[in-house]
Design an enzyme around this catalytic site. Structure first.
Site, PDB file in Angstrom:
ATOM      1  N   GLY A 285     -29.061 -32.142 -33.991  1.00 53.32           N
ATOM      2  CA  GLY A 285     -29.875 -31.211 -33.201  1.00 53.32           C
ATOM      3  C   GLY A 285     -31.269 -30.947 -33.736  1.00 53.32           C
TER       4      GLY A 285
ATOM      5  N   ASP B 158     -31.646 -26.445 -35.616  1.00 56.24           N
ATOM      6  CA  ASP B 158     -32.170 -26.201 -34.270  1.00 56.24           C
ATOM      7  C   ASP B 158     -31.956 -24.763 -33.828  1.00 56.24           C
ATOM      8  OD1 ASP B 158     -29.429 -26.531 -34.151  1.00 56.24           O
ATOM      9  OD2 ASP B 158     -29.452 -28.103 -32.626  1.00 56.24           O
TER      10      ASP B 158
ATOM     11  N   ASP C 170     -26.626 -19.488 -34.207  1.00 57.09           N
ATOM     12  CA  ASP C 170     -25.744 -18.930 -33.172  1.00 57.09           C
ATOM     13  C   ASP C 170     -24.634 -18.117 -33.846  1.00 57.09           C
ATOM     14  OD1 ASP C 170     -24.286 -18.493 -30.875  1.00 57.09           O
ATOM     15  OD2 ASP C 170     -23.500 -20.521 -30.745  1.00 57.09           O
TER      16      ASP C 170
ATOM     17  N   PHE D 202     -26.422 -20.765 -23.288  1.00 60.33           N
ATOM     18  CA  PHE D 202     -26.320 -22.135 -23.784  1.00 60.33           C
ATOM     19  C   PHE D 202     -27.566 -22.907 -23.356  1.00 60.33           C
ATOM     20  CE2 PHE D 202     -24.959 -26.557 -23.770  1.00 60.33           C
ATOM     21  CZ  PHE D 202     -24.433 -26.644 -25.048  1.00 60.33           C
ATOM     22  N   VAL D 203     -28.299 -23.437 -24.333  1.00 62.18           N
ATOM     23  CA  VAL D 203     -29.561 -24.132 -24.034  1.00 62.18           C
ATOM     24  C   VAL D 203     -29.494 -25.589 -24.495  1.00 62.18           C
ATOM     25  CG1 VAL D 203     -30.990 -22.042 -24.143  1.00 62.18           C
ATOM     26  CG2 VAL D 203     -30.565 -23.348 -26.241  1.00 62.18           C
TER      27      VAL D 203
ATOM     28  N   ASP E 135     -28.233 -30.535 -27.430  1.00 64.29           N
ATOM     29  CA  ASP E 135     -27.493 -31.374 -26.475  1.00 64.29           C
ATOM     30  C   ASP E 135     -26.425 -30.626 -25.709  1.00 64.29           C
ATOM     31  OD1 ASP E 135     -25.802 -31.039 -28.830  1.00 64.29           O
ATOM     32  OD2 ASP E 135     -24.468 -32.464 -27.827  1.00 64.29           O
TER      33      ASP E 135
ATOM     34  N   ARG F 118     -30.946 -34.318 -25.138  1.00 64.16           N
ATOM     35  CA  ARG F 118     -31.722 -34.051 -26.354  1.00 64.16           C
ATOM     36  C   ARG F 118     -33.193 -34.427 -26.167  1.00 64.16           C
ATOM     37  NH1 ARG F 118     -28.090 -32.923 -30.486  1.00 64.16           N
ATOM     38  NH2 ARG F 118     -26.136 -34.085 -30.484  1.00 64.16           N
TER      39      ARG F 118
HETATM   40  P1  5GP Z   1     -23.891 -21.888 -35.557  1.00 60.94           P
HETATM   41  O1  5GP Z   1     -23.203 -22.606 -36.677  1.00 60.94           O
HETATM   42  O2  5GP Z   1     -24.945 -20.917 -35.978  1.00 60.94           O
HETATM   43  O3  5GP Z   1     -22.911 -21.342 -34.550  1.00 60.94           O
HETATM   44  O4  5GP Z   1     -24.620 -22.929 -34.631  1.00 60.94           O
HETATM   45  C1  5GP Z   1     -25.240 -23.963 -35.087  1.00 60.94           C
HETATM   46  C2  5GP Z   1     -25.038 -25.182 -34.217  1.00 60.94           C
HETATM   47  O5  5GP Z   1     -24.327 -24.982 -33.002  1.00 60.94           O
HETATM   48  C3  5GP Z   1     -26.413 -25.619 -33.796  1.00 60.94           C
HETATM   49  O6  5GP Z   1     -26.986 -26.435 -34.790  1.00 60.94           O
HETATM   50  C4  5GP Z   1     -26.159 -26.345 -32.525  1.00 60.94           C
HETATM   51  O7  5GP Z   1     -25.847 -27.683 -32.796  1.00 60.94           O
HETATM   52  C5  5GP Z   1     -24.963 -25.682 -31.935  1.00 60.94           C
HETATM   53  N1  5GP Z   1     -25.365 -24.692 -30.903  1.00 60.94           N
HETATM   54  C6  5GP Z   1     -25.317 -23.345 -30.974  1.00 60.94           C
HETATM   55  N2  5GP Z   1     -25.789 -22.783 -29.834  1.00 60.94           N
HETATM   56  C7  5GP Z   1     -26.148 -23.803 -29.033  1.00 60.94           C
HETATM   57  C8  5GP Z   1     -26.718 -23.862 -27.711  1.00 60.94           C
HETATM   58  O8  5GP Z   1     -27.014 -22.878 -27.030  1.00 60.94           O
HETATM   59  N3  5GP Z   1     -26.954 -25.113 -27.211  1.00 60.94           N
HETATM   60  C9  5GP Z   1     -26.656 -26.245 -27.905  1.00 60.94           C
HETATM   61  N4  5GP Z   1     -26.946 -27.395 -27.300  1.00 60.94           N
HETATM   62  N5  5GP Z   1     -26.126 -26.221 -29.149  1.00 60.94           N
HETATM   63  C10 5GP Z   1     -25.884 -25.010 -29.703  1.00 60.94           C
HETATM   64 MG    MG Z   2     -26.746 -28.791 -34.586  1.00 59.02          MG
END
Ligand code: 5GP
Ligand code: MG
Length: 195
Positions: free
Chosen positions: A49, A105, A108, A157-158, A164, A170
């Site tokens: 990402g 990227d 979350d 969700f973006v 992706d 992407r």
């Molecule tokens: P975390 O570990 O903080 O939950 O999220 C990190 C990873 O989850 C990001 O690097 C990404 O790959 C994926 N992710 C989280 N939210 C989104 C979203 O809204 N869209 C997409 N495409 N990927 C997300």
């Molecule tokens: Mg990622």
């Protein structure tokens, strides 16, 4: 591909402007008097990402640096909720004594950063800083410290600019949301519509 977009959240020109600002801020923090000129800096994008964000960011940073790669997967296939991060590949190189900037990227659940920062420290990094392009407006994201944040966005969700859905979208230059019907499709239906 463009007809799958619901709305553009952040257009490419705003991303480019913010990336330049972040690069300036990071560069200032990584040159004297903040760090000695001979500091050993390694930039670590979390693949896949952060690939596009990191490529743009580092080309605005006139500092001597190495790149190390980590590949992490959190949203396998057509899921739009994290199943927890797993480390898929590690091509970090030697980071002992180096100043590491982790680039992701989006922040979350925060689980990726919580998993990777200790791994970098255990590998002997002198310092570890984190940079995320996006941070979602949810408590789990705000609870995790990131040193540099590009944009705060709503908890949606973006995709685009490296992010992706089922490994598609992407290459979209903007950060967008997808139409509900797209997110409701199965992987094989999506394949037919996007190739
Ligand atoms: P975390 O570990 O903080 O939950 O999220 C990190 C990873 O989850 C990001 O690097 C990404 O790959 C994926 N992710 C989280 N939210 C989104 C979203 O809204 N869209 C997409 N495409 N990927 C997300
Ligand atoms: Mg990622």
């Amino acid at each position: 591909m463009f007809c799958d977009i619901d709305r553009v959240l952040i257009p490419a020109d705003r991303i480019a402007q913010r990336v330049r600002e972040l690069a300036g801020q990071i560069t200032r923090d990584h040159v004297e008097p903040n760090l000695p000129a001979d500091s050993q800096i390694t930039i670590v994008p979390i693949l896949t990402g952060a690939m596009i964000f990191c490529a743009d960011l580092i080309r605005e940073m006139p500092v001597r640096m190495k790149i190390g790669l980590l590949s992490v997967s959190s949203y396998p296939g057509t899921s739009t909720a994290s199943t927890g991060p797993t480390l898929q590949a590690n091509s970090l190189g030697e980071i002992r004594g180096r100043h590491v900037l982790l680039v992701d990227d989006i922040l979350d659940s925060g689980e990726t950063i919580k998993m990777i920062v200790p791994l970098l420290k255990d590998s002997g990094a002198a310092t570890v800083k984190t940079c995320v392009l996006l941070r979602k407006d949810r408590p789990s994201a705000r609870a995790v410290k990131a040193d540099y944040i590009g944009f705060d966005i709503p908890d949606e969700f973006v995709v685009g600019y490296g992010l992706d859905y089922d490994n598609y979208y992407r290459n979209l230059p903007d950060i967008v949301t997808l139409r509900r019907e797209i997110l409701d499709r199965t992987g094989s239906e999506l394949l037919k519509s996007t190739v």
